[in-house]
Design a protein around this motif. Structure first.
Motif, mmCIF file in Angstrom:
data_model
loop_
_atom_site.group_PDB
_atom_site.id
_atom_site.type_symbol
_atom_site.label_atom_id
_atom_site.label_comp_id
_atom_site.label_asym_id
_atom_site.label_seq_id
_atom_site.Cartn_x
_atom_site.Cartn_y
_atom_site.Cartn_z
ATOM 1 N N HIS A 110 0.823 -1.206 0.000
ATOM 2 C CA HIS A 110 0.000 0.000 0.000
ATOM 3 C C HIS A 110 0.859 1.259 0.000
ATOM 4 C CE1 HIS A 110 -2.789 3.069 1.580
ATOM 5 N NE2 HIS A 110 -3.658 2.402 0.836
ATOM 6 N N HIS A 111 1.823 1.334 0.918
ATOM 7 C CA HIS A 111 2.715 2.494 0.955
ATOM 8 C C HIS A 111 3.931 2.189 1.818
ATOM 9 C CE1 HIS A 111 0.418 3.140 4.693
ATOM 10 N NE2 HIS A 111 1.543 3.693 5.130
ATOM 11 N N ALA B 124 6.340 4.231 4.617
ATOM 12 C CA ALA B 124 6.368 5.425 5.471
ATOM 13 C C ALA B 124 7.818 5.784 5.781
ATOM 14 C CB ALA B 124 5.590 5.168 6.763
ATOM 15 N N ASP C 229 1.403 12.746 1.645
ATOM 16 C CA ASP C 229 1.069 11.546 0.881
ATOM 17 C C ASP C 229 1.528 11.746 -0.552
ATOM 18 O OD1 ASP C 229 -0.171 10.528 3.153
ATOM 19 O OD2 ASP C 229 -2.145 11.254 2.554
ATOM 20 N N ALA D 262 2.473 10.038 -4.559
ATOM 21 C CA ALA D 262 2.113 9.008 -5.532
ATOM 22 C C ALA D 262 3.168 8.934 -6.628
ATOM 23 C CB ALA D 262 0.754 9.324 -6.148
ATOM 24 N N ASN E 64 -0.307 6.228 -8.369
ATOM 25 C CA ASN E 64 -0.454 5.219 -7.323
ATOM 26 C C ASN E 64 0.198 5.691 -6.028
ATOM 27 O OD1 ASN E 64 -1.720 3.141 -8.950
ATOM 28 N ND2 ASN E 64 0.266 2.930 -9.955
ATOM 29 N N TYR E 65 -0.590 5.709 -4.976
ATOM 30 C CA TYR E 65 -0.122 6.100 -3.640
ATOM 31 C C TYR E 65 1.011 5.173 -3.220
ATOM 32 C CZ TYR E 65 -0.772 6.930 1.434
ATOM 33 O OH TYR E 65 -0.607 7.236 2.751
ATOM 34 N N VAL E 66 2.204 5.735 -2.900
ATOM 35 C CA VAL E 66 3.345 4.877 -2.589
ATOM 36 C C VAL E 66 4.118 5.258 -1.331
ATOM 37 C CG1 VAL E 66 3.754 4.037 -4.938
ATOM 38 C CG2 VAL E 66 4.852 6.142 -4.199
ATOM 39 N N VAL E 67 4.200 6.552 -1.010
ATOM 40 C CA VAL E 67 5.041 6.984 0.102
ATOM 41 C C VAL E 67 4.289 7.947 0.999
ATOM 42 C CG1 VAL E 67 7.119 8.332 0.730
ATOM 43 C CG2 VAL E 67 7.236 6.683 -1.145
ATOM 44 N N GLU E 68 4.449 7.753 2.310
ATOM 45 C CA GLU E 68 4.032 8.750 3.303
ATOM 46 C C GLU E 68 5.307 9.335 3.873
ATOM 47 O OE1 GLU E 68 -0.047 6.829 5.158
ATOM 48 O OE2 GLU E 68 1.811 6.623 6.274
#
Length: 129
Positions: free
Chosen positions: A8-9, A11, A47, A49, A53-57
């Motif tokens: 999902h991501h 962090a 957040d 992308a 696509n959401y990848v990194v927080e």
């Protein structure tokens, strides 16, 4: 067996929010989805992308402790991104005054790759597609 759908991501906690925000958005080109300042925690949460696509927080916290990264400490080793042109990617990184290792070849896949670091010395790998 548990069925996972996808990662999902990732962090990342940074020590200098503005410097890391610049690195991940202006150098690596990740897109900002949302930026929130959490006053009660004195913390930003950004957040990011890649190709929608959401990848990194990306988090900031006051005075985060340093994490040992080298030599090969236990835990998360590096963050890797696929690139189409490894020479062009290396040239771009070097032209942005970021130190990088020489291009190497993966002995198992025959693909080329190189490592450099984010502003907090987190190893980043570019791996050719």
């Amino acid at each position: 067996m548990l069925k996972l759908n996808k990662i999902h991501h990732i962090a990342i906690i940074c020590s200098d929010y503005e410097k890391s925000k610049h690195f991940y958005t202006k150098i690596l080109g990740l897109e900002i989805l949302q930026e929130v300042y959490r006053k009660e925690r004195k913390s930003y949460k950004l957040d990011l992308a890649l190709n929608g696509n959401y990848v990194v927080e990306l988090f900031s916290f006051p005075n985060p402790p340093q994490r040992v990264s080298r030599p090969e400490a236990a835990g998360l080793r590096h963050l890797a991104f696929e690139v189409a042109d490894i020479e062009k990617a290396l040239s771009f990184i070097l032209n942005n005054n970021i130190e990088a290792e020489n291009i190497r070849t993966d002995e198992y896949t025959g693909k080329r790759f190189f490592f450099f670091s984010d502003p907090d010395d987190l190893p980043i790998e570019f791996y050719e597609s």
